[in-house]
Structures are given as structure tokens and as C-alpha cells.
Write a protein that holds these residues in place. Structure first.
Motif, PDB file in Angstrom:
ATOM      1  N   GLY A  56       5.249   2.992   6.533  1.00 15.57           N
ATOM      2  CA  GLY A  56       5.413   3.958   5.460  1.00 15.57           C
ATOM      3  C   GLY A  56       5.605   3.273   4.113  1.00 15.57           C
ATOM      4  O   GLY A  56       6.187   2.192   4.037  1.00 15.57           O
ATOM      5  N   GLY A  57       5.084   3.866   3.051  1.00 11.59           N
ATOM      6  CA  GLY A  57       5.248   3.319   1.712  1.00 11.59           C
ATOM      7  C   GLY A  57       4.176   2.315   1.313  1.00 11.59           C
ATOM      8  O   GLY A  57       4.249   1.742   0.225  1.00 11.59           O
ATOM      9  N   ALA A  58       3.198   2.104   2.179  1.00 11.50           N
ATOM     10  CA  ALA A  58       2.163   1.108   1.892  1.00 11.50           C
ATOM     11  C   ALA A  58       0.792   1.747   1.645  1.00 11.50           C
ATOM     12  O   ALA A  58      -0.241   1.107   1.803  1.00 11.50           O
ATOM     13  CB  ALA A  58       2.074   0.106   3.033  1.00 11.50           C
ATOM     14  N   ALA A  59       0.758   2.995   1.208  1.00 13.97           N
ATOM     15  CA  ALA A  59      -0.502   3.726   1.049  1.00 13.97           C
ATOM     16  C   ALA A  59      -1.486   3.034   0.108  1.00 13.97           C
ATOM     17  O   ALA A  59      -2.682   2.982   0.380  1.00 13.97           O
ATOM     18  CB  ALA A  59      -0.225   5.148   0.565  1.00 13.97           C
ATOM     19  N   GLN A  60      -1.004   2.506  -0.996  1.00 12.45           N
ATOM     20  CA  GLN A  60      -1.911   1.833  -1.934  1.00 12.45           C
ATOM     21  C   GLN A  60      -2.504   0.574  -1.315  1.00 12.45           C
ATOM     22  O   GLN A  60      -3.675   0.269  -1.499  1.00 12.45           O
ATOM     23  CB  GLN A  60      -1.189   1.499  -3.240  1.00 12.45           C
ATOM     24  CG  GLN A  60      -0.832   2.716  -4.062  1.00 12.45           C
ATOM     25  CD  GLN A  60      -2.070   3.477  -4.521  1.00 12.45           C
ATOM     26  OE1 GLN A  60      -3.055   2.891  -4.943  1.00 12.45           O
ATOM     27  NE2 GLN A  60      -2.020   4.789  -4.417  1.00 12.45           N
ATOM     28  N   TYR A  61      -1.695  -0.161  -0.570  1.00 15.40           N
ATOM     29  CA  TYR A  61      -2.197  -1.356   0.115  1.00 15.40           C
ATOM     30  C   TYR A  61      -3.275  -0.967   1.127  1.00 15.40           C
ATOM     31  O   TYR A  61      -4.336  -1.562   1.178  1.00 15.40           O
ATOM     32  CB  TYR A  61      -1.064  -2.108   0.806  1.00 15.40           C
ATOM     33  CG  TYR A  61      -1.568  -3.294   1.596  1.00 15.40           C
ATOM     34  CD1 TYR A  61      -1.855  -4.491   0.954  1.00 15.40           C
ATOM     35  CD2 TYR A  61      -1.779  -3.203   2.962  1.00 15.40           C
ATOM     36  CE1 TYR A  61      -2.341  -5.574   1.665  1.00 15.40           C
ATOM     37  CE2 TYR A  61      -2.263  -4.280   3.683  1.00 15.40           C
ATOM     38  CZ  TYR A  61      -2.541  -5.460   3.028  1.00 15.40           C
ATOM     39  OH  TYR A  61      -3.034  -6.525   3.726  1.00 15.40           O
ATOM     40  N   TYR A  62      -2.990   0.041   1.943  1.00 18.98           N
ATOM     41  CA  TYR A  62      -3.970   0.474   2.933  1.00 18.98           C
ATOM     42  C   TYR A  62      -5.264   0.898   2.260  1.00 18.98           C
ATOM     43  O   TYR A  62      -6.354   0.589   2.741  1.00 18.98           O
ATOM     44  CB  TYR A  62      -3.429   1.630   3.772  1.00 18.98           C
ATOM     45  CG  TYR A  62      -2.261   1.281   4.649  1.00 18.98           C
ATOM     46  CD1 TYR A  62      -2.185   0.061   5.314  1.00 18.98           C
ATOM     47  CD2 TYR A  62      -1.218   2.176   4.822  1.00 18.98           C
ATOM     48  CE1 TYR A  62      -1.115  -0.246   6.127  1.00 18.98           C
ATOM     49  CE2 TYR A  62      -0.148   1.870   5.637  1.00 18.98           C
ATOM     50  CZ  TYR A  62      -0.099   0.657   6.285  1.00 18.98           C
ATOM     51  OH  TYR A  62       0.960   0.362   7.087  1.00 18.98           O
TER      52      TYR A  62
END
Length: 94
Positions: A56-62
Motif C-alpha cells: 500500500g502507498g506505492a501506487a505511483q511506483y507501480y
């Protein structure tokens, strides 16, 4: 996907119907966070699918790891954003 989020949702919210979706639509991988329940776990085993645990919290990285969107699927589910078939990068994004 610059500027787009690509993060997982809390998986247990999908538990009541995820097994049926796997069976009916031939889903091969579920990306989520927090794990799934027994019903989904059993369906993953039965249909040869996998659960991919996202952080969770890594949406931009993904989103930066997506090389291309190959197809958009299952719009009939009414998702805020469509589910897709993706081509992934094999190295870390810059």
C-alpha cells in the motif's frame, strides 16, 4: 501511465465475490494488499491463479513499472478505473 496511480486495493473487500470472478472470467492473477480469505485462496488453487501482494502507498511506483497497457477488460464491473492486461518492465523505473 505518467501521473496515474496503479496501486492495489484492500483485498478482503473483494472476498465475497472474488472466487466467482476468478472462475467466470478466467482471472490468472489478483493484485491486492493485505491478503485474501479462504474462499478466494481455494479458488486460486482450483483454477491455477496466483495472488500478488502489493504494498500500500506505492501506487505511483507501480504505475511507472507498466511498460504498456495491452488491453482493457471487464468494464461491465463498473470499476472507477478499468482492469487491464499489462506489459511490465523488467528493470526498475527511473
Amino acid at each position: 501511465m505518467d501521473g496515474e496511480g496503479g496501486g492495489p486495493t484492500t483485498s478482503i473487500r473483494e472476498e465475497p465475490y472474488q472466487a466467482d470472478v476468478i472462475k467466470k472470467y478466467g482471472v490468472r492473477a489478483v493484485i491486492g494488499k493485505g491478503g485474501m480469505g479462504k474462499k478466494t485462496s481455494d479458488a486460486l488453487k482450483e483454477f491455477g491463479a496466483v495472488y500478488l501482494n502489493g504494498i500500500g502507498g506505492a501506487a505511483q511506483y507501480y504505475a511507472r513499472t507498466v511498460k504498456e497497457v495491452v488491453g482493457v477488460n471487464w468494464m461491465e464491473f463498473g470499476f472507477r478505473k478499468p482492469c487491464g492486461t499489462f506489459g511490465w518492465r523488467t528493470s526498475r523505473p527511473s
